[in-house]
Design a protein around this motif. Structure first.
Motif, PDB file in Angstrom:
ATOM      1  N   ILE A 182      61.448  67.979 -14.534  1.00  0.00           N
ATOM      2  CA  ILE A 182      61.271  68.048 -13.068  1.00  0.00           C
ATOM      3  C   ILE A 182      59.928  67.455 -12.587  1.00  0.00           C
ATOM      4  O   ILE A 182      59.701  66.676 -11.812  1.00  0.00           O
ATOM      5  N   TRP A 188      59.264  64.489 -10.039  1.00  0.00           N
ATOM      6  CA  TRP A 188      58.199  64.652  -9.031  1.00  0.00           C
ATOM      7  C   TRP A 188      57.387  63.462  -8.901  1.00  0.00           C
ATOM      8  O   TRP A 188      57.119  62.892  -7.819  1.00  0.00           O
ATOM      9  N   VAL A 210      68.439  64.534 -11.055  1.00  0.00           N
ATOM     10  CA  VAL A 210      68.517  65.964 -10.609  1.00  0.00           C
ATOM     11  C   VAL A 210      69.933  66.194 -10.631  1.00  0.00           C
ATOM     12  O   VAL A 210      70.186  67.558 -10.988  1.00  0.00           O
ATOM     13  N   VAL A 213      67.803  75.514 -14.947  1.00  0.00           N
ATOM     14  CA  VAL A 213      66.774  75.353 -13.886  1.00  0.00           C
ATOM     15  C   VAL A 213      66.543  76.731 -13.019  1.00  0.00           C
ATOM     16  O   VAL A 213      67.891  76.757 -12.236  1.00  0.00           O
ATOM     17  N   ALA A 267      62.999  70.893  -7.546  1.00  0.00           N
ATOM     18  CA  ALA A 267      64.119  69.735  -7.568  1.00  0.00           C
ATOM     19  C   ALA A 267      64.504  69.518  -6.141  1.00  0.00           C
ATOM     20  O   ALA A 267      64.996  68.422  -5.773  1.00  0.00           O
ATOM     21  N   CYS A 307      64.796  66.305  -3.567  1.00  0.00           N
ATOM     22  CA  CYS A 307      65.750  65.535  -2.875  1.00  0.00           C
ATOM     23  C   CYS A 307      65.846  65.606  -1.365  1.00  0.00           C
ATOM     24  O   CYS A 307      66.067  64.231  -0.857  1.00  0.00           O
TER      25      CYS A 307
END
Length: 1720
Positions: free
Chosen positions: A108, A112, A128, A138, A146, A150
């Motif tokens: 993650i 990012w 993701v 997660v 995450a 989005c």
């Protein structure tokens, strides 16, 4: 997972990993060596893991951080190709779940970085998504990172990325919540102690939640923060966010995972604390905004509503309400109130549209609506939310009609321009929704010029919104015209459908539960279980009560608004389908209200349908009055909101399908029915048909409306009550289009089916229906009063139909039903009452033919109940109704006659109730019924009814409308009596049983049993009733009826009287017969004497019947004869009765009064009856009497009509006929009880009656005028004829007094004259000497008497003289007819016999009494011959009386009325004397005959020397015959008297001598002509006298001085006479000179001369001592005289003289001395 776990898959994974690492190392070989190295070490690592471990995947996951590391490094290169390769490899690892938590965190972080560098955005999102969906490693920070990633990608500049990110976010959010759900599933079985969350606990305090739940919580909390424009707590790193997106996410979570919020208090808390306030806050611009209000008016600028947010908010609200209503009761109240507000007219069109859509979503969820109702409407101080929603919809719909839609400029001007154009040109913008514009009418609502099309918005029952789904629109859309209306319309329909379906379903469950539970409770045996059952039942009851409260509240809350809206829509609808839906909604609501017993609301809905069925403004009182309370002023005040009930507009653009007349007292022109009216009518029919059971009192409304529709459509009732299209009514005719014409039979059929289905209603509902029909009918009756217009027969027809289909339970509705129909029958309007009667009689007939259970024969109460109204109809006076009633009776008799049983009295009562004044046809029909009963049904009816039959038949006899009916009914009575006779035993047995039962009942009740003729046994009472009825008919005013009834009465008593108990005869005699006689006598004596003109039409009345009096006379005759006959034939029965003698007296009294009535017919008949009871069988004359008693000949009456009674035209001959009885008695065997018949008192009573009748009837009246009544000859004859028979019975006590009485009567009877009219029939012509029958009878009577005396005891013989007196009185009639009072009678010869002078006083003619007197004389002679020596006859001087009586005709001689009389008198005298004189001589000494002698002498004198002159025309032969009679008398004297002179008084002998002397000298009569003179001088007679004189002079048998005395006397007389004649002759001769003397004188002298010679001859022959000296001297003294005659001139005299002189020679002797002796 099996797919990724299989060895092949693992092997493939290892291969792929290795190849990926190889590829990576290749790519990075040049630029990024560290990466290459890492990749190569990775290959080795993978190989070693694969080699060492059996669980390869697990090992990989453990070492995943290391395995992933090369790829992460590769991404860090930011080289697109490498990055893509790495991401693909990482995704592959993820998909095989070989990533650990740490590795995931690293991944993650790497993503990012890529995001921040805007690299590979789509791949990132994909990664993701794969990471989060394939496993749950997660958590927490990593997860939030995450998600933020989005979100960040959503707000990039790239459209594709944006949309993909939005989708990913939605999916990720879903995943988070799905994980939580899965976690809950796993831990569901582990029971935890729930940790109580404090209400105000910190929002971060989520320690109680499990990991996944915690994530979800944090996520949802931050979403709320973001939408509220606050900083998130968990989603660290968010840079921007839109409300619309946030709201969409919130909505999806709430919609997809309601259970999360409901199961976890933390989440519920969030809903309450965060979501709701947020929504309310966001709504504020919409609430405050008023369309059209200027911004200037409020100080702060008002934020305008924003379509995307508003619409999403409404979506959220919908979800909240749908899913979390139970958690958010208060909040929902606010939301719902807001929704309602958004419908206000001043909100923007789009807002109203989406609000309506939202409400529609609620309306399709009835359970939800139910919860609203329970939570708000049913709480005390809460808003009535449910009510408000419904009312708001209503107001909304109204506002759409009242306010033209503004808000979209496109439609406003169009609406303005097009509305006036009407529906034909639909507005253009709705054309797209039509089937194609133009001609086809779009479905639409139209009201007062506002035209709103109906769009098809959703399928029924699902709320598929249009504008709530427009998530992509930012600007408010334009709403097509009619959209909001259409949705609102569907809201209403779905609301109704939902509520009703739900409540109906639950109601059904409750009812079935109740039934099963009660059934179980009944069947369960043990007590404990029963208690449980009861317990459970009571729980159910409580539940049911609670449910019912909710249902009622729901209905009460919504019905006003619904009704207001639906009524408006119904009025505005121009589309058949829409109308159908509205009506269906109204119908289901009405039915539901009905089922719940909510009367007001039920009636309101029904009223709406009813109003829709009728033309606008139709004056129907029911609709306006009944519901006035509910719909006062047509506006409902609904919790502060006023919903106007808009009254229907009349200018609806509907197709008119029928024109008819309104049903009103004063019709005001015509009214029109549209197809919508017909549609409503069908709904109404449907409602009544399917939901009749719940209509209750509103049947009134339904039926009233149907009645008016039926009237307007012109349907008329036909048989059985079904309505058929009828003939046009008066006034402007009904006009029907073909469309409706085809519908009419259907409507009519449905109407009939509607009433047929009443058989499935329960009793209470059925009563409601009946009551409604009755009150409708009463209204119709009121309307029909006072005019003869066609009335509305709807109610009556339907009452009939309802009754017919409910026959199986007719008892419960019979009384109200028939009670009302009876009232209808009395209505003055003929059509109305005709139908009332039709209905009533149809019901009765149907009721009797219906196959009841138990059958009528076993259910007498029901049968009587059914027949009772038939009897009640008798109280109606209208003849048409009575005719219907009687026709009904006739049909019942024909179909049911055999099984009427206890119903007979009612049926017979109906026939008997017909009164005289009710017209001929009625009486005729009733009589037909009766005839049917008598001919066919007597055997089947209970015997107790027979008396009623008799009464009814009798009452018809008394009807004076139609003579034939009266006569036929008498015939029926005869048939009935016949039936009694044949079935006597069975009837008697049955009646006795019945009597016993009644007696018992009476005793139990302690009352006296009361019936006519009580003490007599019941069967006898039946007969007595029959006799009494006939008795009444015998005094009917009409003669024909009297006659027929009389004959029938006496025939029945004669033929069947033997069946009666002996004691009953007492009643028959006193109560029936004598009572009848009294009445007849009274009527006859008071009857009118006026002449009756011909009896109607051309029937001539015979003169013997042309006055009422004469007609009554016939009746009297018949009655008296009948009674007498019964007395005669049934004497053996009557005499043993105690008071027979009293009855005898009464009967005699009747006979007497009849005999003395001033009517020949009656009086004569009375005597015949008298003869009959004395059992005198008179010799039958053909004319008098038929062979059998009169009753056998029953004349057939003149039949004017067609009725011929059974039995009238057959002779009443019975096996036991009176004729035979009489025959038996009079022939060989005498009546058995003759000795009793001799009972003297009875006979003396009869004698007294006879005497009274005789003396009264023959007593001459004091004054005479033309009306004087004089008894007829037949009467007198009959009277006298009775005596001989009567005398036979009373002779033992018959004395002189009685004889005197008899004499008086006989005398008077004979004296009665006859009217000259009748004389030719009674009198023989004068010349025939025949006696009349009366005279014969008189003589017979005397004859009987004298015979009786003859053989009777001594003491009876003293009656002889009286009989002689009587007879002699009659003898006198020959010369002196008797006088009858002061009446002047003419002799028959001069009576004028002419009938022309009808009104001249009848001339009375004396009979010719001569034959009678002569016959009497013969009888006297006869009798005297027998009785001359009887002491009484001697003592009473009978002989003297006879002589005295005979003296009259003898002295009259030629002057007698009849020549035969004196001749008979002479011969009788001779006969009597020949017997009587010897008797008289015997009794000479006693002096009993002293007075007779002078009488006798005078009689001789009067006869022989009569003063009457023979008639001139007497022939010579006659004269000689008469002379020979005189000679006979002289001979009698010479043989019977003179020889016995010494026993006879001297004076008498002297008289005789003188008489002989007188006779012996010719008596001169001067009238003879010369030629006859020699004959007319009675020479023979003179000669006889002379010879007698001589004979007695010288009879030598003189034994007594007496005799000598007679002869001397005779001699001296003779000589003296001769001397005289000679002297006179000489004198005359000298005087006459030459003229010869008259012939007779010459004859006389010749006779004297011969006599002298004869005398001398005789003297010579006689003994000398017998001759007296004086005699000689006298003889010699003649000589000188003789000598003087010598000179006469007549040669005849000379020759006679010569003979006379010759004997004198014997005297020429010388005188002797003895002469002195002779002298001594």
């Amino acid at each position: 997972m099996s797919g990724t776990n299989s060895p092949e898959a693992v092997k493939k994974l290892l291969e792929n990993m290795q190849s990926d690492l190889r590829a990576l190392s290749l790519e990075c070989k040049k630029k990024f060596p560290p990466v290459k190295e890492a990749a190569e070490s990775g290959i080795i690592k993978v190989k070693t893991i694969a080699a060492r471990n059996t669980e390869i995947l697990a090992a990989l996951k453990e070492n995943s951080s290391e395995v992933v590391q090369p790829f992460l490094m590769g991404c860090g290169t930011k080289e697109p190709k490498i990055t893509q390769l790495c991401l693909a490899a990482i995704q592959r690892l993820m998909s095989h779940e070989v990533v650990s938590e740490t590795a995931a965190g690293n991944i993650i972080n790497m993503l990012w970085q890529l995001m921040e560098n805007s690299l590979e955005e789509l791949k990132l999102l994909q990664t993701v998504l794969v990471l989060l969906t394939t496993n749950t490693v997660v958590h927490d920070e990593a997860l939030s990172k995450a998600i933020v990633l989005c979100f960040r990608l959503h707000f990039t500049k790239d459209n594709i990325t944006n949309n993909t990110a939005a989708a990913t976010v939605r999916q990720v959010v879903t995943v988070v919540f799905e994980r939580m759900v899965a976690e809950d599933e796993r831990h569901r079985d582990v029971v935890e102690q729930p940790v109580l969350v404090q209400g105000n606990s910190n929002r971060r305090s989520v320690s109680t939640l499990k990991p996944c739940a915690k994530d979800a919580y944090m996520l949802f909390q931050d979403l709320c923060q973001l939408v509220n424009a606050d900083a998130p707590y968990w989603l660290v790193g968010m840079t921007e966010m839109t409300r619309t997106f946030g709201l969409e996410l919130l909505e999806s979570v709430l919609n997809d995972f309601p259970q999360v919020f409901l199961q976890h208090q933390e989440f519920s808390f969030l809903l309450k604390e965060r979501v709701c306030p947020l929504v309310i806050k966001l709504f504020s611009p919409n609430i405050k905004f008023r369309q059209g209000s200027g911004t200037s008016s409020s100080p702060a600028p008002v934020e305008k509503p924003y379509f995307p947010i508003c619409m999403r908010l409404l979506r959220v609200v919908s979800v909240l309400i749908k899913q979390f209503y139970s958690l958010l009761v208060t909040e929902c109240e606010i939301f719902l109130s807001l929704l309602v507000k958004f419908l206000d007219a001043d909100k923007p069109q789009w807002l109203r549209a989406v609000a309506v859509e939202s409400i529609h979503r609620l309306c399709v969820q009835p359970q939800l609506l139910r919860s609203f109702c329970q939570s708000y409407d049913m709480k005390q101080h809460s808003t009535k939310v449910f009510r408000d929603i419904v009312n708001a919809l209503g107001s909304f719909i109204q506002s759409l009609f009242l306010v033209p839609p503004t808000g979209n400029p496109a439609t406003t001007n169009q609406a303005g321009s097009n509305n006036s154009g009407g529906p034909v040109s639909a507005p253009a913008n709705s054309g797209m929704l039509g089937i194609g514009g133009g001609v086809t009418l779009l479905p639409a609502f139209e009201y007062r010029g506002t035209w709103i099309p109906i769009l098809t918005v959703t399928v029924q029952g699902s709320a598929k919104a249009t504008y709530l789904e427009m998530l992509d629109k930012v600007e408010p859309p334009t709403i097509p015209e009619g959209y909001a209306m259409s949705v609102a319309f569907h809201c209403l329909l779905d609301l109704v459908r939902g509520i009703t379906t739900m409540i109906e379903g639950e109601l059904g469950e409750v009812e079935t539960e109740r039934q099963t539970s009660t059934a179980e409770a009944v069947s369960s045996p043990a007590q404990s279980s029963e208690q449980q059952e009861l317990q459970s039942t009571s729980d159910q009851m409580d539940k049911a009560i609670v449910s019912r409260a909710v249902w009622e509240e729901m209905v009460n809350a919504c019905w006003c608004g619904l009704l207001a809206a639906l009524s408006l829509l119904l009025d505005a609808s121009t589309d058949e389908a829409a109308t159908e839906n509205i009506l269906k909604a109204e119908l289901t609501m009405a039915a539901l209200c009905g089922r719940l017993g909510l009367v007001t609301s039920r009636d309101a809905f029904i009223t709406a349908i009813c109003k829709g069925s009728l033309p606008p403004h139709y004056a129907l009182t029911v609709l306006n009055t009944t519901t006035a309370a509910t719909l006062s002023n047509k506006s409902y005040s609904i919790q502060g909101q006023s919903v106007m009930m808009i009254s229907p507009s009349s200018e609806s653009h509907q197709q008119v399908v029928a024109v008819g007349q309104p049903l009103a007292v004063q019709p005001q022109g015509t009214v029109m029915l549209t197809s919508k009216n017909i549609q409503c009518m069908r709904t109404l029919l449907n409602l009544a048909h399917c939901h009749g059971a719940v209509l209750g009192t509103s049947w009134q409304l339904v039926l009233a409306t149907l009645q008016h529709l039926v009237w307007i459509l012109g349907l008329k009732p036909s048989s059985g009550g079904a309505l058929k299209p009828g003939r046009a009514v008066e006034g402007p005719s009904t006009v029907l289009t073909t469309a409706v014409m085809t519908d009419l039979p259907v409507i009519s059929n449905i109407l009939s089916r509607l009433f047929e289905s009443s058989q499935y209603l329960d009793d209470v509902s059925l009563h409601h229906l009946i009551n409604a029909l009755c009150s409708l009918s009463l209204e119709a009756m009121d309307m029909a009063y006072g005019n003869n217009k066609e009335p509305s027969l709807f109610a009556v027809a339907k009452l009939l139909e309802t009754g017919l289909v409910n026959m199986h339970r007719i008892e419960i509705l019979w009384r109200p039903l028939t009670g009302h129909l009876l009232e209808v029958c009395q209505h003055p309007n003929s059509r109305m009452r005709e139908w009332g009667a039709e209905a009533l009689t149809s019901l009765i007939k149907a009721g009797l033919t219906f196959n009841h259970d138990p059958p009528l024969s076993q259910n007498q109460r029901l049968q009587l109940l059914l027949l009772n109204p038939l009897k009640e109809m008798s109280s109606v006076n209208h003849p048409d109704i009575r005719l219907k009633q009687l026709e009904c009776v006739l049909q019942i008799l024909q179909s049911q006659g055999d099984s009427l049983g206890p119903g007979w009295p009612l049926v017979l009562g109906v026939m008997g109730a017909i009164r005289n004044d009710q017209g001929e046809s009625l009486i005729r029909t009733a009589f037909q019924c009766l005839q049917l009963v008598v001919t066919d049904f007597l055997p089947t009816m209970p015997c107790t009814c027979l008396q009623i039959v008799v009464d009814v038949a009798g009452s018809f006899g008394l009807h004076n409308q139609e003579l034939n009916i009266s006569l036929t009914s008498i015939g029926l009575l005869w048939n009935i009596s016949d039936y009694f006779f044949q079935r006597g035993e069975t009837i008697e047995k049955e009646l006795n049983n019945e009597e016993a039962a009644q007696q018992k009942q009476a005793e139990e009740k302690g009352v006296v049993l009361n019936r006519p003729f009580h003490p007599a046994p019941p069967f006898d009472c039946l007969w007595l009733c029959l006799y009494a009825k006939l008795g009444e008919l015998c005094v009917d005013p009409r003669p024909a009826v009297r006659k027929s009834a009389g004959q029938t009465l006496f025939s029945t008593i004669g033929a069947h009287g033997t069946l009666l108990q002996h004691s009953t005869w007492h009643t028959v005699i006193w109560k029936v017969l004598f009572h009848l006689l009294d009445r007849v006598r009274e009527s006859s004596t008071t009857a009118d004497k006026e002449k009756i003109e011909s009896g109607g039409g051309n029937i001539l009345i015979h003169h013997s019947r042309d006055t009422a009096e004469k007609q009554w006379a016939e009746t009297w005759v018949l009655t008296l004869a009948g009674v007498a006959r019964i007395f005669n034939t049934r004497r053996y029965l009557l005499q043993p009765l105690g008071d027979f003698s009293r009855a005898w007296d009464v009967l005699l009294d009747h006979i007497q009064s009849a005999a003395l009535s001033k009517n020949n017919e009656v009086s004569l008949a009375a005597l015949k009856s008298f003869q009959e009871i004395l059992q005198i069988v008179t010799p039958v004359r053909d004319s008098d009497k038929p062979e059998t008693p009169p009753a056998v000949h029953v004349p057939v009456p003149v039949l004017l009509g067609s009725i011929s009674g059974p039995g009238l035209n057959r002779p009443f001959v019975r096996t036991d006929s009176i004729g035979e009885r009489l025959g038996r008695y009079s022939s060989s065997e005498p009546p058995i009880v003759t000795d009793e018949l001799e009972d003297l008192n009875l006979w003396w009573a009869a004698w007294n009656t006879w005497y009274r009748v005789g003396s009264e009837s023959t007593k001459p009246p004091i004054t005479f005028d033309k009306l004087t009544f004089i008894p007829s000859q037949p009467f007198l004859t009959a009277l006298i004829q009775i005596f001989p028979a009567l005398y036979q019975h009373i002779k033992t006590g018959f004395n002189m007094d009685d004889l005197q009485k008899l004499g008086v009567i006989l005398h008077s009877a004979v004296s009665v004259p006859i009217s000259s009219d009748a004389s030719p029939f009674i009198l023989p012509s004068y010349t025939e000497a025949v006696l009349t029958s009366l005279q014969e009878a008189v003589l017979t009577a005397l004859d009987v008497l004298q015979k009786a005396i003859c053989i009777g005891p001594e003491n009876m013989q003293i009656m002889y003289p009286a009989i002689f007196d009587q007879l002699l009185a009659f003898v006198e009639f020959s010369c002196k007819p008797p006088q009858y009072g002061q009446l002047e009678t003419k002799h028959i010869a001069n009576a004028k016999y002419n009938q022309i002078q009808l009104f001249a006083p009848a001339e009375w003619v004396a009979l010719n009494y001569v034959p009678f007197a002569e016959r009497s004389l013969e009888v006297v002679v006869d009798l005297y011959q027998k009785t001359a020596c009887h002491k009484a006859v001697v003592n009473e001087k009978v002989l003297q009386n006879i002589i005295k009586t005979l003296r009259v005709p003898l002295s009259l001689k030629y002057s007698c009325p009849s020549e035969s009389t004196w001749k008979l008198a002479v011969s009788s005298l001779l006969k009597v004397l020949s017997i009587g004189l010897p008797v008289a001589r015997q009794h000479a000494s006693s002096g009993k005959f002293d007075s007779m002698w002078p009488e006798l002498a005078n009689t001789f004198e009067d006869f022989l020397f009569t003063k009457s002159i023979p008639p001139d025309n007497l022939s010579i032969q006659e004269f000689q015959r008469n002379e020979s009679i005189d000679v006979e008398v002289v001979q009698l004297i010479s043989t019977e008297i003179l020889p016995y002179a010494n026993f006879i008084p001297k004076e008498f002998v002297g008289q005789i001598m003188t008489m002989l002397n007188k006779g012996s000298i010719h008596s001169q009569s001067s009238s003879f002509t010369e030629a006859e003179i020699d004959i007319r001088l009675r020479e023979e007679f003179s000669k006889m006298c002379f010879e007698t004189l001589l004979q007695f002079s010288f009879s030598n048998k003189v034994t007594t001085p007496q005799e000598g005395y007679i002869s001397r006397m005779a001699l001296s007389v003779l000589l003296k006479r001769s001397q005289d004649v000679l002297h006179r002759y000489i004198e005359d001769e000298r005087l006459s000179g030459k003229c010869p003397l008259p012939r007779q004188q010459v004859t006389e002298i010749i006779f004297v001369l011969k006599a002298v010679s004869t005398l001398i001859d005789s003297l010579k022959k006689t003994q000398p001592e017998n001759v007296d000296g004086n005699t000689w001297a006298q003889v010699i003294a003649l000589y000188p005289t003789l000598v003087e005659c010598i000179t006469c001139s007549s040669s005849e005299v000379c020759s006679a003289l010569k003979e006379a002189l010759v004997p004198f020679k014997d005297f020429l002797q010388p005188p002797a001395s003895k002469v002195q002796n002779g002298e001594s």
